[in-house]
Design an enzyme around this catalytic site. Structure first.
Site, PDB file in Angstrom:
ATOM      1  N   LYS A  25       1.017  -1.174   0.013  1.00 23.26           N
ATOM      2  CA  LYS A  25      -0.029  -0.099   0.035  1.00 23.26           C
ATOM      3  C   LYS A  25       0.853   1.300  -0.062  1.00 23.26           C
ATOM      4  O   LYS A  25       0.732   2.053  -0.805  1.00 23.26           O
ATOM      5  CB  LYS A  25      -0.953  -0.059   1.014  1.00 23.26           C
ATOM      6  CG  LYS A  25      -1.586   1.358   1.444  1.00 23.26           C
ATOM      7  CD  LYS A  25      -2.394   1.345   2.675  1.00 23.26           C
ATOM      8  CE  LYS A  25      -1.808   1.539   4.071  1.00 23.26           C
ATOM      9  NZ  LYS A  25      -1.372   3.010   4.307  1.00 23.26           N
ATOM     10  N   ASN A  26       1.908   1.263   0.893  1.00 25.67           N
ATOM     11  CA  ASN A  26       2.476   2.546   1.217  1.00 25.67           C
ATOM     12  C   ASN A  26       3.325   3.004  -0.113  1.00 25.67           C
ATOM     13  O   ASN A  26       4.159   3.753  -0.054  1.00 25.67           O
ATOM     14  CB  ASN A  26       3.122   2.611   2.509  1.00 25.67           C
ATOM     15  CG  ASN A  26       2.166   2.525   3.690  1.00 25.67           C
ATOM     16  OD1 ASN A  26       0.706   2.976   3.257  1.00 25.67           O
ATOM     17  ND2 ASN A  26       2.688   2.540   4.850  1.00 25.67           N
ATOM     18  N   ARG A  48      -4.067  11.010   4.653  1.00 25.58           N
ATOM     19  CA  ARG A  48      -3.061  11.797   4.453  1.00 25.58           C
ATOM     20  C   ARG A  48      -1.922  11.586   3.349  1.00 25.58           C
ATOM     21  O   ARG A  48      -1.231  12.507   2.772  1.00 25.58           O
ATOM     22  CB  ARG A  48      -2.014  11.696   5.718  1.00 25.58           C
ATOM     23  CG  ARG A  48      -2.837  11.829   7.078  1.00 25.58           C
ATOM     24  CD  ARG A  48      -1.849  11.519   8.147  1.00 25.58           C
ATOM     25  NE  ARG A  48      -0.719  12.090   7.969  1.00 25.58           N
ATOM     26  CZ  ARG A  48      -0.291  13.282   8.151  1.00 25.58           C
ATOM     27  NH1 ARG A  48      -1.167  14.413   8.871  1.00 25.58           N
ATOM     28  NH2 ARG A  48       0.822  13.823   8.073  1.00 25.58           N
ATOM     29  N   CYS A  99      -3.946  13.246  13.259  1.00 23.79           N
ATOM     30  CA  CYS A  99      -4.787  12.062  12.903  1.00 23.79           C
ATOM     31  C   CYS A  99      -4.830  11.061  14.185  1.00 23.79           C
ATOM     32  O   CYS A  99      -4.239  11.670  15.264  1.00 23.79           O
ATOM     33  CB  CYS A  99      -4.302  11.081  11.525  1.00 23.79           C
ATOM     34  SG  CYS A  99      -3.005  10.152  11.760  1.00 23.79           S
ATOM     35  N   ARG A 103       1.710  14.490  13.098  1.00 22.09           N
ATOM     36  CA  ARG A 103       1.940  14.073  12.037  1.00 22.09           C
ATOM     37  C   ARG A 103       1.957  15.468  11.058  1.00 22.09           C
ATOM     38  O   ARG A 103       1.411  15.720  10.184  1.00 22.09           O
ATOM     39  CB  ARG A 103       1.070  13.203  11.155  1.00 22.09           C
ATOM     40  CG  ARG A 103       0.988  11.650  11.951  1.00 22.09           C
ATOM     41  CD  ARG A 103      -0.066  10.686  11.473  1.00 22.09           C
ATOM     42  NE  ARG A 103       1.074  10.138  10.097  1.00 22.09           N
ATOM     43  CZ  ARG A 103       0.472   9.381   9.487  1.00 22.09           C
ATOM     44  NH1 ARG A 103      -0.821   8.687   9.619  1.00 22.09           N
ATOM     45  NH2 ARG A 103       1.101   8.552   8.502  1.00 22.09           N
ATOM     46  N   ASP A 107       5.990  19.781   8.089  1.00 19.54           N
ATOM     47  CA  ASP A 107       6.980  20.937   7.965  1.00 19.54           C
ATOM     48  C   ASP A 107       8.316  20.688   7.319  1.00 19.54           C
ATOM     49  O   ASP A 107       8.964  21.547   6.682  1.00 19.54           O
ATOM     50  CB  ASP A 107       7.430  21.448   9.676  1.00 19.54           C
ATOM     51  CG  ASP A 107       7.774  20.457  10.493  1.00 19.54           C
ATOM     52  OD1 ASP A 107       7.372  19.124  10.304  1.00 19.54           O
ATOM     53  OD2 ASP A 107       8.686  20.698  11.271  1.00 19.54           O
ATOM     54  N   ASP A 144       4.615   0.279  12.226  1.00 20.10           N
ATOM     55  CA  ASP A 144       3.215  -0.094  11.843  1.00 20.10           C
ATOM     56  C   ASP A 144       3.032  -1.521  12.165  1.00 20.10           C
ATOM     57  O   ASP A 144       1.870  -2.023  12.113  1.00 20.10           O
ATOM     58  CB  ASP A 144       3.110   0.000  10.399  1.00 20.10           C
ATOM     59  CG  ASP A 144       3.315   1.498   9.688  1.00 20.10           C
ATOM     60  OD1 ASP A 144       2.781   2.333  10.649  1.00 20.10           O
ATOM     61  OD2 ASP A 144       3.612   1.586   8.548  1.00 20.10           O
ATOM     62  N   ARG A 192      -8.747   0.120   4.707  1.00 20.30           N
ATOM     63  CA  ARG A 192      -7.874   1.106   4.192  1.00 20.30           C
ATOM     64  C   ARG A 192      -6.409   0.272   3.560  1.00 20.30           C
ATOM     65  O   ARG A 192      -6.018   0.658   2.464  1.00 20.30           O
ATOM     66  CB  ARG A 192      -7.503   2.022   5.131  1.00 20.30           C
ATOM     67  CG  ARG A 192      -8.493   3.006   5.241  1.00 20.30           C
ATOM     68  CD  ARG A 192      -8.052   4.128   6.274  1.00 20.30           C
ATOM     69  NE  ARG A 192      -7.027   4.812   5.512  1.00 20.30           N
ATOM     70  CZ  ARG A 192      -6.226   5.896   5.887  1.00 20.30           C
ATOM     71  NH1 ARG A 192      -6.756   6.456   7.244  1.00 20.30           N
ATOM     72  NH2 ARG A 192      -5.245   6.427   5.230  1.00 20.30           N
TER      73      ARG A 192
HETATM   74  N1  EPU Z   1       7.144  14.411  11.140  1.00 18.37           N
HETATM   75  C1  EPU Z   1       7.499  15.788  11.099  1.00 18.37           C
HETATM   76  N2  EPU Z   1       7.313  16.847  10.252  1.00 18.37           N
HETATM   77  C2  EPU Z   1       7.439  16.259   9.079  1.00 18.37           C
HETATM   78  C3  EPU Z   1       7.135  14.811   8.541  1.00 18.37           C
HETATM   79  C4  EPU Z   1       7.016  14.016   9.610  1.00 18.37           C
HETATM   80  O1  EPU Z   1       7.382  16.090  12.370  1.00 18.37           O
HETATM   81  O2  EPU Z   1       7.228  16.976   8.028  1.00 18.37           O
HETATM   82  C5  EPU Z   1       7.002  13.302  12.013  1.00 18.37           C
HETATM   83  C6  EPU Z   1       5.636  12.867  12.161  1.00 18.37           C
HETATM   84  O3  EPU Z   1       4.815  13.603  12.898  1.00 18.37           O
HETATM   85  C7  EPU Z   1       5.965  11.459  12.638  1.00 18.37           C
HETATM   86  C8  EPU Z   1       7.468  11.103  12.211  1.00 18.37           C
HETATM   87  O4  EPU Z   1       7.945  12.301  11.669  1.00 18.37           O
HETATM   88  O5  EPU Z   1       5.788  11.477  14.159  1.00 18.37           O
HETATM   89  C9  EPU Z   1       7.464   9.985  11.106  1.00 18.37           C
HETATM   90  O6  EPU Z   1       6.483  10.481   9.995  1.00 18.37           O
HETATM   91  P1  EPU Z   1       7.049   9.994   8.722  1.00 18.37           P
HETATM   92  O7  EPU Z   1       6.923  11.313   7.770  1.00 18.37           O
HETATM   93  O8  EPU Z   1       8.033   9.126   8.298  1.00 18.37           O
HETATM   94  O9  EPU Z   1       5.526   9.325   8.204  1.00 18.37           O
HETATM   95  P2  EPU Z   1       4.601   9.154   6.891  1.00 18.37           P
HETATM   96  O10 EPU Z   1       5.223   9.344   5.678  1.00 18.37           O
HETATM   97  O11 EPU Z   1       3.601  10.397   7.209  1.00 18.37           O
HETATM   98  C10 EPU Z   1       4.531   6.811   6.539  1.00 18.37           C
HETATM   99  C11 EPU Z   1       3.388   5.588   6.463  1.00 18.37           C
HETATM  100  C12 EPU Z   1       3.052   5.214   7.855  1.00 18.37           C
HETATM  101  C13 EPU Z   1       4.271   4.828   8.582  1.00 18.37           C
HETATM  102  C14 EPU Z   1       5.435   6.027   8.708  1.00 18.37           C
HETATM  103  C15 EPU Z   1       6.797   5.589   9.374  1.00 18.37           C
HETATM  104  C16 EPU Z   1       2.657   6.043   4.106  1.00 18.37           C
HETATM  105  C17 EPU Z   1       1.285   6.415   3.515  1.00 18.37           C
HETATM  106  N3  EPU Z   1       2.419   5.954   5.497  1.00 18.37           N
HETATM  107  O12 EPU Z   1       3.783   7.927   7.069  1.00 18.37           O
HETATM  108  O13 EPU Z   1       2.054   4.074   7.528  1.00 18.37           O
HETATM  109  O14 EPU Z   1       3.763   4.522   9.967  1.00 18.37           O
HETATM  110  O15 EPU Z   1       5.754   6.079   7.311  1.00 18.37           O
HETATM  111  O16 EPU Z   1       6.880   4.398   9.098  1.00 18.37           O
HETATM  112  O17 EPU Z   1       3.494   5.660   3.587  1.00 18.37           O
HETATM  113  C18 EPU Z   1       0.136   2.995   8.042  1.00 18.37           C
HETATM  114  O18 EPU Z   1       0.457   2.268   6.899  1.00 18.37           O
HETATM  115  O19 EPU Z   1      -0.430   2.269   8.759  1.00 18.37           O
HETATM  116  C19 EPU Z   1       1.003   3.983   8.423  1.00 18.37           C
HETATM  117  C20 EPU Z   1       0.546   5.034   9.147  1.00 18.37           C
END
Ligand code: EPU
Length: 437
Positions: free
Chosen positions: A23-24, A95, A119, A124, A127, A310, A402
């Site tokens: 998915k991701n 997201r 969420c 999340r 920035d 995850d 999802r």
């Molecule tokens: N973060 C910030 N600022 C940013 C970006 C991230 O503070 O600009 C923080 C987030 O708040 C969080 C941490 O950094 O606490 C990690 O966030 P990341 O950006 O790595 O996660 P994401 O890209 O939003 C993806 C997966 C998530 C998975 C995370 C970590 C997708 C669609 N989602 O999220 O998957 O938990 O990486 O591995 O790729 C799931 O599939 O259930 C899921 C939540």
């Protein structure tokens, strides 16, 4: 209509299951298709509501698509992009659609994308995405809940991420594909889904080196260098980990196909420490089994290649009946223990203090009515239901739909007693296993 799972616990899972596309990874590949002024085809696309949302995002932008659910493929024709707006109705549902920001900046040098907001599992923030785009030369305004990014041209830059954010790495990689000169992302996320996106982008003509390490170099190419292509996405490592846990949780034995074991090294290691057996049958097939009561372990969630957040809720479920006390530290999200109150209602002994959870193994869980609060917490409760004595009802299945394709069908094929039903009519899934599973 609200749907629920009814699970009769206590069945031992046995047999064979095949894992779907990640998915991701797929969601990001779909966003990336708009870089090509033509057709791209992606294979191994799971049928999930999140995929439907991303296709709606693409369609709103003017792209056309054919989603062949039998073939599990999506063909996107992005010859004409007629809009640069990803609206709140879609981004707020998922997201991951925020990834369209980087893709639109590459293709159109302008994008208006709704801010996703927090969420269930945490704040999340985005920035790093914004700062990175600014470093590439975009002017960004945040107005009325939307990010409006614009650039006369994007120019390569050195970008350091404070946290190896998956989404920020992907958004910046996408934005830098057509930038002038080279972009270096330092402290980049190293997840297999990042490598998959880079491989896809290179397949359509981008020049990206180092994906899968903490430093990614994107050498900008000209738009005319990008071309149509076909690409097959990687298997879903989190779905694989979920089924491995379900088999181990019920002291079962199963063959899991279409899995890349190297993507699950840390998780596999922990399962083996708990007492599970994992054998490599073929390069993408493993046999998982467990005979005895599991032993408690401690773990800390970390960015890849560490223990995946995850799979944290799912591993917590295994600890609830393990021998001893296990300590979990969730280091990525502020609020990812949403499953705890429901696991407690099933008899688990869990003490939670901020991002730490102490799980003391009990002899058995007992069935109860529980509700999925997010995708992975939902899967964890299903596994808890499979382990428990008696009947468990899991509500709010839209979270599970999802990210798990044909979840109950695959579990039923392994011998689980799990039925999906709604208020009007109980549907006995056991009698309609589709041939595709
Ligand atoms: N973060 C910030 N600022 C940013 C970006 C991230 O503070 O600009 C923080 C987030 O708040 C969080 C941490 O950094 O606490 C990690 O966030 P990341 O950006 O790595 O996660 P994401 O890209 O939003 C993806 C997966 C998530 C998975 C995370 C970590 C997708 C669609 N989602 O999220 O998957 O938990 O990486 O591995 O790729 C799931 O599939 O259930 C899921 C939540």
């Amino acid at each position: 209509m609200a749907e629920r799972f009814k699970i009769q616990g206590g069945e031992t899972l046995k047999g064979e299951v095949s894992i779907g596309g990640a998915k991701n990874a797929v969601l990001k590949l779909l966003a990336a298709t708009i870089l090509v002024k033509g057709k791209t085809k992606i294979y191994n696309v799971p049928h999930l509501t999140d995929v439907d949302i991303m296709l709606n995002v693409l369609s709103d932008l003017g792209a056309k698509y054919i989603y062949d659910k039998q073939e599990k493929s999506v063909m996107v024709d992005a010859s004409d992009i007629t809009s640069i707006t990803a609206k709140y109705e879609l981004v707020s549902k998922m997201r991951a659609s925020f990834i369209i920001l980087g893709a639109l900046m590459s293709r159109c040098k302008e994008a208006i994308v709704a801010l996703p907001g927090g969420c269930a599992i945490g704040e999340r923030r985005v920035d790093f995405h914004i700062k990175g785009l600014e470093a590439l030369g975009a002017k960004i305004k945040i107005e009325n809940g939307y990010v409006h990014a614009k650039a006369s041209k994007l120019v390569g830059a050195d970008i350091y991420l404070d946290i190896p954010s998956v989404g920020a790495t992907e958004n910046l990689m996408l934005a830098a594909v057509l930038a002038e000169g080279s972009t270096r992302i330092q402290n980049a996320a190293q997840e297999p889904e990042i490598v998959d996106l880079a491989n896809f982008l290179n397949t359509i003509g981008a020049d990206i080196i180092g994906a899968g390490t903490s430093e990614i170099l994107i050498n900008g190419v000209k738009a005319e260098n990008l071309h149509s292509a076909e690409y097959t996405t990687i298997p879903d490592r989190i779905e694989a980990g979920t089924f491995m846990a379900a088999v181990v949780a019920t002291k079962g034995k199963a063959i899991i196909k279409n899995v890349f074991p190297a993507h699950l090294t840390f998780f596999n290691d922990k399962l083996i420490k708990m007492g599970a057996s994992i054998k490599l049958v073929e390069p993408t097939t493993i046999e998982v089994s467990c005979k005895n009561r599991l032993q408690a372990i401690n773990f800390v969630t970390q960015p890849y290649p560490g223990f995946p957040t995850d799979l944290q809720a799912i591993a917590m479920t295994l600890l609830t009946t393990s021998n001893g006390v296990g300590i979990i530290t969730e280091s990525l999200y502020e609020n990812r223990f949403m499953q705890v109150p429901d696991l407690r209602r099933m008899g688990a002994d869990i003490h939670q203090d901020r991002n730490h959870a102490i799980v003391k193994g009990v002899k058995h869980l007992t069935g109860a009515t529980v509700a999925a609060s997010d995708l992975r917490a939902g899967a964890a409760l299903v596994i808890a239901g499979l382990m428990a004595n008696g009947e468990t009802i899991v509500e709010k299945l839209h979270h599970i739909d999802r990210g798990y394709e044909e979840f109950e069908h695959k579990l039923t094929k392994l011998g689980a007693k799990i039925y999906r039903y709604n208020d009007a009519e109980e549907v006995k899934i056991a009698h309609e296993i589709r041939g595709s599973v």
